[in-house]
Design a protein around this motif. Sequence first.
Motif, PDB file in Angstrom:
ATOM      1  N   ASP A   1       0.148   9.424  -3.839  1.00  0.00           N
ATOM      2  CA  ASP A   1      -1.031   9.626  -2.669  1.00  0.00           C
ATOM      3  C   ASP A   1      -0.619   9.427  -1.291  1.00  0.00           C
ATOM      4  OD1 ASP A   1      -3.338   9.290  -1.312  1.00  0.00           O
ATOM      5  OD2 ASP A   1      -4.291   7.775  -2.916  1.00  0.00           O
TER       6      ASP A   1
ATOM      7  N   GLY B   1       1.253   3.971  -3.076  1.00  0.00           N
ATOM      8  CA  GLY B   1       1.086   5.456  -2.653  1.00  0.00           C
ATOM      9  C   GLY B   1       2.225   6.338  -3.085  1.00  0.00           C
TER      10      GLY B   1
ATOM     11  N   THR C   1       0.828  -1.263  -0.084  1.00  0.00           N
ATOM     12  CA  THR C   1      -0.001  -0.015  -0.103  1.00  0.00           C
ATOM     13  C   THR C   1       0.761   1.289  -0.070  1.00  0.00           C
ATOM     14  OG1 THR C   1      -1.802  -1.138   1.112  1.00  0.00           O
ATOM     15  CG2 THR C   1      -1.957   1.233   1.384  1.00  0.00           C
ATOM     16  N   GLU C   2       1.985   1.108   0.810  1.00  0.00           N
ATOM     17  CA  GLU C   2       2.808   2.433   0.981  1.00  0.00           C
ATOM     18  C   GLU C   2       3.522   2.529  -0.570  1.00  0.00           C
ATOM     19  OE1 GLU C   2       6.731   4.035   3.594  1.00  0.00           O
ATOM     20  OE2 GLU C   2       6.060   2.152   3.740  1.00  0.00           O
TER      21      GLU C   2
ATOM     22  N   SER D   1      -2.139   9.831   1.492  1.00  0.00           N
ATOM     23  CA  SER D   1      -2.992   9.066   2.312  1.00  0.00           C
ATOM     24  C   SER D   1      -2.778   7.759   2.192  1.00  0.00           C
ATOM     25  CB  SER D   1      -4.457   9.356   1.978  1.00  0.00           C
ATOM     26  OG  SER D   1      -4.943   8.965   0.727  1.00  0.00           O
ATOM     27  N   LYS D   2      -2.409   7.177   0.945  1.00  0.00           N
ATOM     28  CA  LYS D   2      -2.254   5.791   0.886  1.00  0.00           C
ATOM     29  C   LYS D   2      -0.655   5.436   1.534  1.00  0.00           C
ATOM     30  CE  LYS D   2      -5.326   3.687  -1.748  1.00  0.00           C
ATOM     31  NZ  LYS D   2      -6.086   2.528  -1.017  1.00  0.00           N
TER      32      LYS D   2
ATOM     33  N   GLU E   1      -1.463   5.212   5.255  1.00  0.00           N
ATOM     34  CA  GLU E   1      -2.381   4.069   5.404  1.00  0.00           C
ATOM     35  C   GLU E   1      -1.341   3.058   5.395  1.00  0.00           C
ATOM     36  OE1 GLU E   1      -5.567   1.345   2.985  1.00  0.00           O
ATOM     37  OE2 GLU E   1      -5.700   3.454   2.692  1.00  0.00           O
ATOM     38  N   GLY E   2      -0.267   2.587   4.415  1.00  0.00           N
ATOM     39  CA  GLY E   2       0.611   1.669   4.549  1.00  0.00           C
ATOM     40  C   GLY E   2       1.512   1.573   5.524  1.00  0.00           C
TER      41      GLY E   2
END
Length: 57
Positions: free
Chosen positions: A28, A23, A19-20, A30-31, A34-35
Amino acid sequence: MSASDKIQNAAEDLKGKATEAVGKATNDDSKVAEGQAEQRSASAKKAGENVKDVFKR
């Protein structure tokens, strides 16, 4: 720490890294966050399981 817990924590860590990476590739923030949060969560769970293992001995 049971084998299934280790597998779940490793999977969560890998998901967080993926996810990171997505992102970062797409700019991104926010991604990315989140990651990183997923990775921290997996690390905290691993640390908690390690503490439990110490007291089981």
